[in-house]
Design an enzyme around this catalytic site. Structure first.
Site, short mmCIF file in Angstrom:
data_model
loop_
_atom_site.label_atom_id
_atom_site.label_comp_id
_atom_site.label_asym_id
_atom_site.label_seq_id
_atom_site.Cartn_x
_atom_site.Cartn_y
_atom_site.Cartn_z
N ASP A 16 0.82 -1.22 0.00
CA ASP A 16 0.00 0.00 0.00
C ASP A 16 0.85 1.27 0.00
OD1 ASP A 16 -2.12 -1.83 0.33
OD2 ASP A 16 -1.97 -1.68 2.51
N GLU A 181 -11.45 0.84 -3.95
CA GLU A 181 -10.76 1.30 -2.73
C GLU A 181 -9.50 2.07 -3.12
OE1 GLU A 181 -10.00 -2.35 -0.65
OE2 GLU A 181 -8.92 -3.22 -2.32
#
Length: 478
Positions: A16, A181
């Site tokens: 991430d 997302e």
């Protein structure tokens, strides 16, 4: 493009990624889940070679991970810089939710977290050129179906809070889209670009794009979404991208990807960005994998070492004699903070070793090396009263006696094949066992390696000393 190739610019447990640039300097942060300190930070001048700065949440008062479940904790941060201040937003899952920390220097110190309202995960910040700032995040609409939506509210940087009405920006690139997302907003050539991930952080992972004339929408998807389709290899699961512009005006993206056939989990990769009618086009770049050998004599504790959850007090000391770990009742297999210091495995093939000085006085006293994904999934190579023991969780796999004195412990890792060997104080070396450890396949986190000590539920004042810790690589090092 349907495949990613090349080596990660940040190998191992670096999922991430989010990046920002200040002048000629790039700063990057990644998720850390249940590991402490939280939110590791890196600096680079070229987006390829990165230096660890520390962590944004390095004080127990900033981050309580007590009882945190595996692969929960700190999800998907975003780092941005505005008016001389770094703003870092993240989500503590099963805890305080969204928060922001700030610093004038990314090396720290960072502020105490300020709670931000709202549901969901994967928060991001966008500073517009009109002086306003905006906060976006994803939230679940229907978990069983994987349906999510991206929402936005105004962010007041000086007050570190959200204000004004909420706007729903996006729910996916097509009807039935799953797990929209990782939203990030940018303003490029007068239009607002929304970049999100889609498909879940597995083989269907992708990047989609949408744009609008106003920050609150409506947003129109790219005609060729996903702009980065699911990768067919040799690097898979690519997505969760964040864009950054170089000083000369070019664009790059950091994103996560997975090298199949290893326990390394989600790593940080780099791609060039071209533009087609205002839409980003991802092109992979090949990088040199340096595979730098590691020798740590523990004169100080490097920021690359982490503990499981937040330690209430240090259980280690460092110095000229190496690392001392206190034998404490906590152990792997519990939702606690055991006497474990670990660092990510960086490459599919490596050799890990340490010199252990430790004489157990009772069967419960054990110390050695740990190969860990989480509390429930690990291999332990330990000195015990009965010699050297290899365990898969609580299950004993192999054991052999060793004479008194220091012992060198070694783990040879080749993909999922792990060979455990030891060298006794008399110089005798023995391979104890080879374990085909496909159970070490990670999901959100990845394999961590390091020294471990426990008294298995009993009070104890003993300590184990690790004189050094090495990671080397087979064959010539590039």
């Amino acid at each position: 493009m349907t495949a990613m190739f090349g080596d990660p610019v940040l190998p191992g447990f670096r999922p991430d990624p989010s990046v920002c640039r200040v002048g000629a300097d790039y700063y990057l942060v990644t998720s850390s889940f249940e590991w402490f300190p939280g939110l590791p930070l890196f600096h680079s001048r070229d987006l390829v070679n990165w230096r660890r700065l520390g962590s944004a949440l390095d004080r127990p008062s900033q981050l309580d991970l007590g009882g945190c479940e595996p692969s929960r904790g700190l999800f998907a941060p975003t780092i941005r810089h505005h008016d001389g201040v770094f703003h870092l937003v993240c989500t503590l899952m099963d805890g305080a939710g969204h928060f922001v920390v700030t610093a004038s220097d990314p090396a720290g110190p960072w502020s105490q977290p300020h709670r931000l309202e709202g549901e969901g995960f994967d928060p991001s910040l966008f500073f517009d050129d009109d002086g306003r700032a905006w906060f976006t995040a994803a939230r679940v609409v229907d978990e069983a179906a994987g349906r999510t939506e991206i929402w936005l509210r105004e962010y007041l940087p000086g007050e570190r809070r959200l204000t004004g009405p909420e706007h729903v920006l996006w729910s996916g690139s097509r009807p039935g889209a799953r797990w929209s997302e990782a939203p990030h907003l940018y303003k490029i050539d007068g239009s607002y670009l929304l970049l999100t991930a889609e498909g879940g952080t597995d083989v269907d992972h992708s990047v989609v794009a949408a744009r609008a004339g106003h920050v609150t929408g409506p947003y129109e998807g790219a005609p060729d979404n996903p702009v980065l389709p699911p990768s067919t290899g040799p690097v898979t699961c690519t997505g969760h991208a964040d864009l950054v512009q170089t000083p000369n005006g070019d664009w790059r993206a950091v994103l996560l990807g997975v090298r199949p056939g290893s326990a390394l989990g989600r790593e940080t990769f780099l791609a060039w960005i071209a533009w087609d009618d205002g839409w980003p086009v991802f092109s992979p770049v090949v990088h040199t994998d340096l595979r730098r050998p590691l020798h740590d004599d523990f004169t100080v504790l490097s920021p690359d070492w982490s503990a499981l959850r937040t330690p209430r007090a240090p259980f280690w000391t460092t110095g000229d004699e190496g690392l001392h770990l206190s034998l404490r009742p906590e152990r792997l297999g519990e939702r606690s903070t055991p006497s474990l210091l670990a660092r990510p495995q960086l490459h599919p093939e490596c050799d890990v070793s340490t010199e252990l000085h430790f004489t157990p006085a009772a069967p419960e006293e054990q110390a050695g090396l740990a190969v860990v994904i989480d509390d429930d999934t690990h291999l332990l190579f330990l000195r015990t009263t009965e010699g050297v023991s290899l365990l898969h969780g609580p299950k004993l796999l192999a054991r052999t006696p060793v004479p008194p004195g220091p012992v060198r412990l070694e783990v040879r890792i080749r993909g999922f094949s792990h060979t455990f060997a030891h060298t006794a104080s008399d110089g005798t070396r023995q391979e104890l066992a080879t374990v085909e450890a496909a159970f070490l396949t990670p999901l959100f986190t990845s394999v961590q390696l390091g020294p471990y000590a426990t008294s298995n539920g009993r009070p104890c004042t003993a300590r184990a000393r690790f004189a050094w810790f090495d990671i080397t690589y087979p064959g010539p090092t590039p």
